[in-house]
Design an enzyme around this catalytic site. Structure first.
Site, PDB file in Angstrom:
ATOM      1  N   HIS A  37      34.308  39.501  39.263  1.00 37.30           N
ATOM      2  CA  HIS A  37      32.352  39.620  39.593  1.00 37.30           C
ATOM      3  C   HIS A  37      31.770  38.410  39.522  1.00 37.30           C
ATOM      4  O   HIS A  37      30.795  37.973  39.599  1.00 37.30           O
ATOM      5  CB  HIS A  37      31.649  40.783  38.197  1.00 37.30           C
ATOM      6  CG  HIS A  37      32.202  42.241  38.923  1.00 37.30           C
ATOM      7  ND1 HIS A  37      32.971  42.918  37.419  1.00 37.30           N
ATOM      8  CD2 HIS A  37      32.214  43.443  39.503  1.00 37.30           C
ATOM      9  CE1 HIS A  37      33.220  43.804  37.518  1.00 37.30           C
ATOM     10  NE2 HIS A  37      32.656  44.043  38.133  1.00 37.30           N
ATOM     11  N   VAL A 176      40.266  37.164  42.147  1.00 39.49           N
ATOM     12  CA  VAL A 176      39.698  36.603  40.763  1.00 39.49           C
ATOM     13  C   VAL A 176      41.340  37.175  39.755  1.00 39.49           C
ATOM     14  O   VAL A 176      41.317  38.684  39.448  1.00 39.49           O
ATOM     15  CB  VAL A 176      39.144  36.705  39.901  1.00 39.49           C
ATOM     16  CG1 VAL A 176      39.029  35.791  38.671  1.00 39.49           C
ATOM     17  CG2 VAL A 176      37.860  36.213  41.373  1.00 39.49           C
TER      18      VAL A 176
HETATM   19  P1  AMP Z   1      33.367  47.287  41.117  1.00 40.48           P
HETATM   20  O1  AMP Z   1      32.068  46.812  39.351  1.00 40.48           O
HETATM   21  O2  AMP Z   1      34.828  46.907  40.235  1.00 40.48           O
HETATM   22  O3  AMP Z   1      32.813  48.142  41.833  1.00 40.48           O
HETATM   23  O4  AMP Z   1      33.179  46.322  41.739  1.00 40.48           O
HETATM   24  C1  AMP Z   1      32.034  45.436  42.005  1.00 40.48           C
HETATM   25  C2  AMP Z   1      32.590  43.851  43.282  1.00 40.48           C
HETATM   26  O5  AMP Z   1      33.357  42.721  42.566  1.00 40.48           O
HETATM   27  C3  AMP Z   1      32.930  44.237  44.115  1.00 40.48           C
HETATM   28  O6  AMP Z   1      32.864  44.043  45.190  1.00 40.48           O
HETATM   29  C4  AMP Z   1      34.426  44.243  43.894  1.00 40.48           C
HETATM   30  O7  AMP Z   1      35.214  43.711  44.919  1.00 40.48           O
HETATM   31  C5  AMP Z   1      34.722  42.876  43.633  1.00 40.48           C
HETATM   32  N1  AMP Z   1      35.483  42.589  42.500  1.00 40.48           N
HETATM   33  C6  AMP Z   1      35.675  43.404  41.195  1.00 40.48           C
HETATM   34  N2  AMP Z   1      37.159  42.885  40.805  1.00 40.48           N
HETATM   35  C7  AMP Z   1      37.627  41.708  41.385  1.00 40.48           C
HETATM   36  C8  AMP Z   1      38.264  40.729  41.608  1.00 40.48           C
HETATM   37  N3  AMP Z   1      39.569  40.794  40.087  1.00 40.48           N
HETATM   38  N4  AMP Z   1      38.324  39.623  41.887  1.00 40.48           N
HETATM   39  C9  AMP Z   1      36.919  39.796  43.588  1.00 40.48           C
HETATM   40  N5  AMP Z   1      36.407  40.666  42.854  1.00 40.48           N
HETATM   41  C10 AMP Z   1      36.146  41.220  42.778  1.00 40.48           C
END
Ligand code: AMP
Length: 301
Positions: A37, A176
């Site tokens: 994030h 990441v």
């Molecule tokens: P989430 O809170 O899981 O819905 O994720 C929110 C945002 O963070 C989304 O756009 C995800 O794709 C991004 N995100 C979650 N994990 C990662 C990661 N490991 N690397 C890059 N972006 C991420």
């Protein structure tokens, strides 16, 4: 950093920023923040004068029996992390703020939702597209930042933005990973010690797949090997292993000069993990630069 829970308050804040000529970057999340994030926040800060992060665990994108109730939450920690990283506005609406009455309008994106997580989680992307569309209308960002970890989500949102002429630039950001390769995810905390060890097979097998492509193996060979490698872990239950074009997400018979994605979803106990690699074709890398004099973000491809 200002924390806001009301849509009205957020709108009035953003109106004044916009009147000052400031550009707005949006980072939508479900919270329980980690470096994945934070990398989106870093990118948002590079190109926007005001960074809005939303934290909302969206009930609409969880099916019955999924982990809506148990989804990890720690708002105090999230607030500290967001502040430390330079988020300007943290938007944390509750469910009644986002859905004051039963929602009767949903957004359905066809084709790019019929495979991968769209097939395993029916209705999931209707919930995602609907809440992201609501956030776009509430925040009216110039730019919105999404992680390629959820590569199908990026394809769905870009399709929605194109189809509905939503005036926002979508910026996909790289995955990441933890030091051992596991893609960071809020759901990783669910993993037992042994599951966590075995989960490294996702990134390892995807890495081997990339080597296989370099060695001239076909999508079918690569897929078979991925399935074999992942299945070698006693606690792994494969949901899908697919090799498709990207972002159209159509079956490919061979690797060509076009972009492809190798996407996997695997359950370890009750935890469902996803990971992917994208390659081939003209990789759409972008150089972002923030023009302070204009206060406008610009991307060159
Ligand atoms: P989430 O809170 O899981 O819905 O994720 C929110 C945002 O963070 C989304 O756009 C995800 O794709 C991004 N995100 C979650 N994990 C990662 C990661 N490991 N690397 C890059 N972006 C991420």
């Amino acid at each position: 950093m200002i924390t806001v829970t009301s849509i009205l308050k957020l709108r009035s804040l953003l109106t004044s920023y916009r009147q000052e000529g400031k550009t707005i970057g949006l980072v939508p999340t479900m919270g329980f923040l980690h470096e994945g994030h934070m990398s989106l926040v870093d990118e948002a800060r590079r190109v926007s004068s005001v960074v809005v992060m939303s934290i909302f665990v969206n009930p609409l994108q969880f099916a019955a029996g999924e982990d809506l109730e148990t989804y990890p939450r720690d708002l105090l920690r999230d607030e500290m992390m967001a502040r430390d990283r330079g988020v300007n506005i943290l938007f944390i609406p509750d469910v009644t703020e986002m859905y004051p009455s039963q929602i009767k309008t949903t957004i359905y994106v066809s084709k790019v939702t019929s495979q991968l997580c769209g097939a395993s989680r029916p209705g999931h992307f209707d919930g995602v597209a609907t809440v992201v569309s609501k956030l776009f209308h509430i925040v009216q960002p110039d730019t919105a930042f999404f992680g390629q970890k959820d590569a199908q989500q990026v394809a769905v949102i870009q399709q929605m933005v194109d189809d509905l002429n939503i005036p926002v630039k979508i910026v996909p950001c790289p995955i990441v990973r933890e030091a051992d390769g596991l893609a960071m995810s809020s759901r990783n905390v669910y993993l037992s010690e042994e599951e966590r060890k075995q989960a490294v097979i996702l990134s390892q097998s995807l890495y081997n797949a990339q080597q296989g492509i370099k060695d001239g193996q076909s999508p079918q060979q690569i897929r078979e090997r991925l399935i074999m490698e992942i299945s070698s872990q006693s606690l792994a239950n494969i949901d899908y292993v697919e090799i498709l074009s990207y972002p159209a997400l159509e079956i490919i018979e061979q690797f060509s000069s076009n972009r492809w994605i190798i996407a996997v979803a695997v359950r370890f106990g009750k935890t469902r993990l996803i990971d992917n690699v994208i390659g081939g074709g003209e990789e759409k890398t972008y150089v972002s630069h923030h023009d302070e004099s204009q206060n406008t973000p610009s991307y060159s491809y």
